[in-house]
Design a protein around this motif. Sequence first.
Motif, short mmCIF file in Angstrom:
data_model
loop_
_atom_site.label_atom_id
_atom_site.label_comp_id
_atom_site.label_asym_id
_atom_site.label_seq_id
_atom_site.Cartn_x
_atom_site.Cartn_y
_atom_site.Cartn_z
N THR A 183 0.83 -1.21 0.00
CA THR A 183 0.00 0.00 0.00
C THR A 183 0.86 1.25 0.00
N LEU A 184 1.81 1.31 0.92
CA LEU A 184 2.67 2.48 1.05
C LEU A 184 3.53 2.67 -0.20
N ALA A 185 4.06 1.57 -0.73
CA ALA A 185 4.89 1.66 -1.93
C ALA A 185 4.08 2.18 -3.12
N GLY A 186 2.84 1.71 -3.26
CA GLY A 186 2.00 2.16 -4.36
C GLY A 186 1.65 3.63 -4.25
N TYR A 187 1.34 4.06 -3.03
CA TYR A 187 0.98 5.47 -2.83
C TYR A 187 2.18 6.37 -3.10
N ILE A 188 3.34 5.99 -2.56
CA ILE A 188 4.55 6.78 -2.81
C ILE A 188 4.86 6.83 -4.30
N GLY A 189 4.71 5.68 -4.98
CA GLY A 189 4.97 5.64 -6.41
C GLY A 189 4.04 6.56 -7.19
N LEU A 303 5.78 16.33 -0.03
CA LEU A 303 7.07 15.70 0.24
C LEU A 303 7.19 15.28 1.71
N VAL A 304 6.62 16.07 2.62
CA VAL A 304 6.63 15.69 4.03
C VAL A 304 5.86 14.38 4.22
N VAL A 305 4.68 14.30 3.61
CA VAL A 305 3.87 13.09 3.73
C VAL A 305 4.59 11.88 3.12
N LEU A 306 5.21 12.07 1.97
CA LEU A 306 5.94 10.97 1.33
C LEU A 306 7.10 10.52 2.20
N ALA A 307 7.78 11.45 2.85
CA ALA A 307 8.89 11.08 3.74
C ALA A 307 8.39 10.28 4.93
N VAL A 308 7.24 10.67 5.47
CA VAL A 308 6.65 9.92 6.59
C VAL A 308 6.28 8.51 6.14
N MET A 309 5.74 8.39 4.94
CA MET A 309 5.38 7.07 4.42
C MET A 309 6.61 6.20 4.20
N ALA A 310 7.71 6.79 3.75
CA ALA A 310 8.95 6.04 3.61
C ALA A 310 9.42 5.53 4.97
N LEU A 311 9.28 6.37 6.00
CA LEU A 311 9.61 5.94 7.36
C LEU A 311 8.73 4.77 7.79
N MET A 312 7.44 4.86 7.49
CA MET A 312 6.52 3.78 7.84
C MET A 312 6.90 2.48 7.13
N MET A 313 7.30 2.59 5.85
CA MET A 313 7.72 1.39 5.12
C MET A 313 8.91 0.73 5.79
N ALA A 314 9.86 1.53 6.26
CA ALA A 314 11.06 0.97 6.89
C ALA A 314 10.72 0.23 8.18
N VAL A 315 9.70 0.71 8.90
CA VAL A 315 9.34 0.13 10.20
C VAL A 315 8.37 -1.03 10.05
N GLN A 316 7.59 -1.03 8.98
CA GLN A 316 6.47 -1.95 8.80
C GLN A 316 6.81 -3.44 9.03
N PRO A 317 7.80 -4.02 8.38
CA PRO A 317 8.06 -5.46 8.58
C PRO A 317 8.45 -5.78 10.02
N PHE A 318 9.21 -4.89 10.67
CA PHE A 318 9.61 -5.13 12.05
C PHE A 318 8.40 -5.09 12.98
N ALA A 319 7.48 -4.17 12.72
CA ALA A 319 6.26 -4.10 13.53
C ALA A 319 5.41 -5.35 13.30
N GLY A 320 5.36 -5.84 12.06
CA GLY A 320 4.63 -7.07 11.78
C GLY A 320 5.21 -8.25 12.54
N ALA A 321 6.54 -8.35 12.55
CA ALA A 321 7.19 -9.42 13.31
C ALA A 321 6.91 -9.28 14.81
N LEU A 322 6.82 -8.03 15.28
CA LEU A 322 6.51 -7.80 16.70
C LEU A 322 5.15 -8.36 17.07
N THR A 323 4.17 -8.25 16.15
CA THR A 323 2.84 -8.78 16.46
C THR A 323 2.87 -10.30 16.61
N ASP A 324 3.82 -10.97 15.95
CA ASP A 324 3.96 -12.41 16.13
C ASP A 324 4.54 -12.75 17.50
N ARG A 325 5.33 -11.85 18.05
CA ARG A 325 6.00 -12.12 19.33
C ARG A 325 5.12 -11.73 20.52
#
Length: 462
Positions: A183-189, A303-325
């Motif tokens: 989702t985030l990648a598509g929106y940024i693109g 550009l501010v919103v896109l930068a925030v979304m890039a930050l969210m993309m970087a955190v997203q997989p780690f947060a997903g793994a956290l929900t498993d733990r």
Amino acid sequence: MSAAPVAAAPPSRTAPAPVPRAAGAPTATDPALVRRAVKAAALGNAMEWFDFGVYSYIAVTLGKVFFPSGNPTAQLLSTFGAFAAAFLVRPLGGMVFGPLGDRVGRQKVLAVTMIMMAAGTFAIGLIPSYATIGVWAPVLLLAARLVQGFSTGGEYAGASTFIAEYAPDKRRGFLGSWLEFGTLAGYIGGAGLVTLMTALLSDGDLMSWGWRIPFLIAGPMGIVGLYLRMRLEETPAFAAEVEKAETTRRKVPLREMVTGQWRALLLCVGLVLVFNVTDYMLLSYMPSYLTSELKYDETHGLLVVLAVMALMMAVQPFAGALTDRVGRRPVIAAGCAGFLLLSVPALLLIRQGSLLAVALGMAALGLLLVCFTASMPSALPALFPTRVRYGSLSIGFNVSVSLFGGTTPLVVTALIGATGNMMMPAYYMMAAAVVGGVAVWFMTESAGRPLPGSAPAVEERK
């Protein structure tokens, strides 16, 4: 529609089909097949939000191309009216594709929604302007938007169901989080491409032909997505349902998907409400808020919103793994508590107006939103049993999005206009957080557990 025999999809040439197993025996998932399933599902979500980003940020140009008013505000309202029409038909798409996915299979229906999404977006890029064909131009634009909205009604619920049913129980949160990564990648693109085109092309070129480019890109994207989805066989959970019923599957009435799942549907609506209100507030409304209320330059706000979304993309997989733990409930509850306590401070920080203050306030909201984007793709499918999962989730998700998510920018703008209170965005997110918190309180933890109606899923060891 009468019940008809349904067989599991034929095995692909690159991966074995699920092996028949004894009732209750664990399902072994092939890691390579799971990765392909995640990619195929995430690409569809990326394509949906690519279109969302493109349409939102090229709306002024589209208004001039398709609507002949000399009033820029009327043109913009007409353009967003066509945009909003897609939200109105999403529940209809969910009521069609969801039950169909529970009857004929997830993979087949997701292939159809991919074709329709790509065709609808690609068609917009081919529509002649109002100056060329008159009133038929906005009519065709509306028709294309309705096709997009109808297909989207079956996309998110199907994609999250697809990943959830392929994923091993202990990694479902991590793997599901890649759906929102798409989702985030598509929106940024989409938004990034419009920003680049606006900077490089003259107004005349953008009006005459440049605006078509982002929509025409959807054609090749759709072909790639369809190829990935067609290479996959049916999910192990659905294949087991077919196997259990031997040669036929009884049709599940739409009424049973609603009344028979009323408690889970209410939880779904509440969870999707807080997820989408905060999502649309940050990604859709805040750029306009920065421009209209804080007099930010449009490009800088985006550009501010896109930068925030890039930050969210970087955190997203780690947060997903956290929900498993730690579980889905603690992570979602943390997001609700965060929006309840920090929405006002974050918006006050944003209203200070300096680039640093705006970036910090937006980043705080973005990181809180990750609590939902990382959890929902695995939490929502776990609310429903396998035999009605696609249908019930499609109905609950799309009703909530249409009533609460997609209307967020309009409602908040109206509230500010009626009250004159510029803090309304914060109060609206706080109200959504309360509703989400109630839903979290009543939901059952699903991390590390089999999906309802399915056998345990474990990762295949080679």
